[in-house]
Design a protein around this motif. Structure first.
Motif, PDB file in Angstrom:
ATOM      1  N   ARG A  29     -13.684  20.720 -31.278  1.00 15.85           N
ATOM      2  CA  ARG A  29     -13.207  22.009 -31.809  1.00 15.85           C
ATOM      3  C   ARG A  29     -13.992  23.178 -31.169  1.00 15.85           C
ATOM      4  O   ARG A  29     -13.409  24.187 -30.772  1.00 15.85           O
ATOM      5  N   TYR A  30     -15.322  23.027 -31.041  1.00 20.30           N
ATOM      6  CA  TYR A  30     -16.121  24.115 -30.445  1.00 20.30           C
ATOM      7  C   TYR A  30     -15.841  24.252 -28.950  1.00 20.30           C
ATOM      8  O   TYR A  30     -15.836  25.356 -28.408  1.00 20.30           O
ATOM      9  N   LEU A  31     -15.578  23.092 -28.302  1.00 24.04           N
ATOM     10  CA  LEU A  31     -15.224  23.159 -26.880  1.00 24.04           C
ATOM     11  C   LEU A  31     -13.940  23.954 -26.699  1.00 24.04           C
ATOM     12  O   LEU A  31     -13.842  24.833 -25.838  1.00 24.04           O
ATOM     13  N   LYS A  32     -12.966  23.646 -27.541  1.00 21.60           N
ATOM     14  CA  LYS A  32     -11.659  24.313 -27.441  1.00 21.60           C
ATOM     15  C   LYS A  32     -11.756  25.809 -27.677  1.00 21.60           C
ATOM     16  O   LYS A  32     -11.104  26.609 -27.018  1.00 21.60           O
ATOM     17  N   THR A  33     -12.582  26.197 -28.647  1.00 18.59           N
ATOM     18  CA  THR A  33     -12.618  27.619 -28.978  1.00 18.59           C
ATOM     19  C   THR A  33     -13.592  28.399 -28.083  1.00 18.59           C
ATOM     20  O   THR A  33     -13.346  29.543 -27.751  1.00 18.59           O
ATOM     21  N   GLU A  34     -14.700  27.761 -27.704  1.00 20.43           N
ATOM     22  CA  GLU A  34     -15.708  28.532 -26.963  1.00 20.43           C
ATOM     23  C   GLU A  34     -15.627  28.342 -25.453  1.00 20.43           C
ATOM     24  O   GLU A  34     -16.092  29.191 -24.694  1.00 20.43           O
ATOM     25  N   LEU A  35     -15.082  27.189 -25.006  1.00 25.81           N
ATOM     26  CA  LEU A  35     -14.917  26.973 -23.563  1.00 25.81           C
ATOM     27  C   LEU A  35     -13.485  26.495 -23.306  1.00 25.81           C
ATOM     28  O   LEU A  35     -13.243  25.365 -22.873  1.00 25.81           O
ATOM     29  N   PRO A  36     -12.513  27.369 -23.603  1.00 25.21           N
ATOM     30  CA  PRO A  36     -11.114  26.907 -23.563  1.00 25.21           C
ATOM     31  C   PRO A  36     -10.647  26.453 -22.185  1.00 25.21           C
ATOM     32  O   PRO A  36      -9.668  25.713 -22.078  1.00 25.21           O
ATOM     33  N   ASN A 100      -6.713  22.137 -35.277  1.00 21.46           N
ATOM     34  CA  ASN A 100      -7.343  22.695 -34.083  1.00 21.46           C
ATOM     35  C   ASN A 100      -6.797  22.095 -32.789  1.00 21.46           C
ATOM     36  O   ASN A 100      -7.398  22.261 -31.715  1.00 21.46           O
TER      37      ASN A 100
END
Ligand SMILES: Cc1cc2nc3c(=O)[nH]c(=O)nc-3n(C[C@H](O)[C@H](O)[C@H](O)COP(=O)(O)OP(=O)(O)OC[C@H]3O[C@@H](n4cnc5c(N)ncnc54)[C@H](O)[C@@H]3O)c2cc1C
Length: 492
Positions: A29-36, A100
């Motif tokens: 989820r953090y990868l998707k939002t912060e390093l899309p 997500n």
């Protein structure tokens, strides 16, 4: 690493995550939002996401953490219960993955067999086996995130138990709980006393005939309510997101506080009072200081943990203490009842019950092998007058009606009058303990009434202290009218 000719056919991703449990889904989820812009996949060995919360299926399975801190910061926990059962947690995790857009990145049945790093190529080469088809593949990535948990999924840790092959009943590991296991009416032993056992035992107790928890090392447990009323109120009045954020902070702060407290006071009461285990040291100290006698109580709850069930191990333990005292030249003085009673005794009316005296007598008889030999004096009931004074107050308090102004009363006038009914009950219990069949051949026995300590000369001269002295003598007179074997022992 695959040969360079094969390199081009190998799929490469920026990030590979191993495991689709709470950690893997969170990382994705953090990868998707912060390093899309980064490509990634989650390699999951099983055919389902959720990890721990999908694998374990034993009765009563739940979290021990509150979901406000165990849950994700980005997804508020909506449920009223903050200590939640596995299906609710699994549901929450899967919702987080779906909301997500993570489901599409999860590759089920992809078990990672190994990974090697190449500094020249600045990449990981990851060997994967599909556990449904047996097919092997290789992937490469720039960043490998291991979220594979901390235990083996195929085989939970199982210590070797001597004689297990001779045991005829089913042996079950909570990690592989057979869904059709029928334990109704069975006698069950749960080995261990950690979080799993704490959850399992109460859950099985309703159906099984008897459940015993076998404990090697005590666990520290702090009870907290399942529903966090503050968190629920915050969510109600501040809205889901703000309420959840605040509850999360509150609980993190609480946990930090508990953590710091435990670090600062690793053993709050220390083990100085642990005479059950440290009696050899206690006796050595005493003998070294020139004392001649060692008084200790045998704990009723250890000897008779359930009505009529006598623990041979506890009897042997206390017998070793008697022998230990003699080896050091100390005279052991044993007390049968020193304020504490088994829970079952309390639950059945404590000293108010009709058959309380018989119960003490049964205990005295069962414990006779401890003191039948090598003990000159036995104390039946320690400070019965204090028990008779305090028990009514404690009973009132536990019934939810604490005696008003009790602390002030204790400070200003001392203990209240002993309850007359309880006084009679305790004297009856003392007599029955003395008369118990095996007691007749044993050491002289008596109660040890206490003289409440006075705080000033003025108080010592007061008419009340005369009354206290009169009550003391009365206790002694009445307790000693039970025959030659009965006499009061020194008050503690
Ligand atoms: C009964 C129980 C109750 C618990 N309660 C709490 C609690 O209340 N609070 C708390 O903080 N912790 C608790 N824990 C610990 C809990 O396991 C972790 O907190 C958390 O669930 C671990 O999540 P995870 O994603 O890191 O690992 P897991 O949940 O173990 O997930 C790991 C995933 O990785 C996969 N995997 C493993 N190896 C490979 C591989 N080689 N290739 C591909 N995939 C692989 C697994 O199949 C699994 O899906 C509990 C544990 C148990 C067993």
């Amino acid at each position: 690493m695959p040969p360079s000719s094969a390199r081009s056919s190998v799929e490469h991703l920026n990030v590979l995550i191993v495991g689709a449990g709470i950690s893997g889904i969170g990382a994705a989820r953090y990868l998707k939002t912060e390093l899309p812009s980064k490509s990634f996949a989650i390699l999951e060995a099983r055919r389902a996401s959720g990890g721990t919360w999908d694998l374990f299926r034993y009765p009563g399975i739940r979290s021990d953490s509150d979901l406000h801190t165990f849950g994700y910061e980005f997804k508020p926990w909506r449920d009223e219960q903050s200590i939640a059962d596995a299906p609710r947690i699994l549901d929450y995790l899967r919702q987080a993955a779906t909301e997500n857009g993570i489901d599409a990145h999860v590759r089920d049945h992809h078990k990672v067999l190994g990974a090697s790093w190449s500094s020249d190529e600045a990449r990981w080469t990851v060997e994967v086996e599909r556990d449904d088809t047996g097919e092997r593949t290789t992937l490469t990535c720039g960043w490998l995130f291991c979220a594979g948990g901390y235990y083996r999924y195929d085989e939970g840790f199982t210590p070797r138990f001597e004689g297990l092959d001779r045991f005829e009943g089913p042996v079950v590991h909570p990690q592989h709980w057979p869904q059709d296991l029928d334990y109704a009416g069975k006698r069950v032993v749960v080995i261990g006393s950690g979080a799993t056992a704490v959850t399992l035992v109460p859950s099985m107790a309703g159906t099984a005939a008897h459940v015993t928890m076998l404990q090697r090392t005590p666990t520290y447990v702090m009870p907290i309510p399942r529903a966090d009323v503050v968190a629920n109120a915050l969510k109600k009045y501040l809205g889901l997101r703000r309420g959840y954020a605040l509850s999360r902070r509150k609980n993190i702060a609480q946990q930090r506080l508990v953590w710091s407290f435990c670090r600062r006071f690793p053993k709050p009461s220390g083990d100085a009072c642990d005479s059950f285990h440290r009696w050899p040291e206690d006796m050595d100290l005493l003998a070294g200081l020139g004392f001649t006698d060692y008084r200790f109580s045998i704990e009723w709850a250890r000897i008779e943990p359930a009505p009529g069930e006598i623990s041979r191990a506890a009897i042997d333990h206390y017998r070793r203490m008697i022998e230990g005292a003699h080896q050091r030249g100390l005279r052991p003085l044993v007390t049968l009842h020193h304020f504490t009673t088994p829970r079952w005794f309390a639950a059945r009316g404590s000293w108010y019950a009709e058959d309380a005296a018989d119960r003490l007598a049964r205990f005295a008889e069962a414990a006779a092998p401890i003191y039948a030999d090598g003990v000159d004096h036995l104390c039946t009931v320690n400070e019965p007058n204090i028990v008779a004074a305090l028990l009514p107050i404690l009973a009132q308090a536990s019934a939810g009606a604490p005696a008003k102004g009790l602390p002030e009363q204790l400070v200003s006038t001392g203990l209240p009058e002993p309850d007359a009914h309880l006084t009679e009950a305790l004297i009856r219990a003392h007599r029955r303990a003395v008369e118990a069949p095996t007691r007749r051949t044993c050491a002289p026995a008596g109660p040890s009434p206490s003289r409440p300590v006075k705080r000033s000369r003025a108080r010592r001269r007061s008419p009340r202290s005369t009354a206290v002295r009169a009550r003391m003598s009365s206790w002694r007179r009445r307790a000693t009218t039970t025959g030659s074997a009965s006499r009061p022992t020194p008050a503690s």
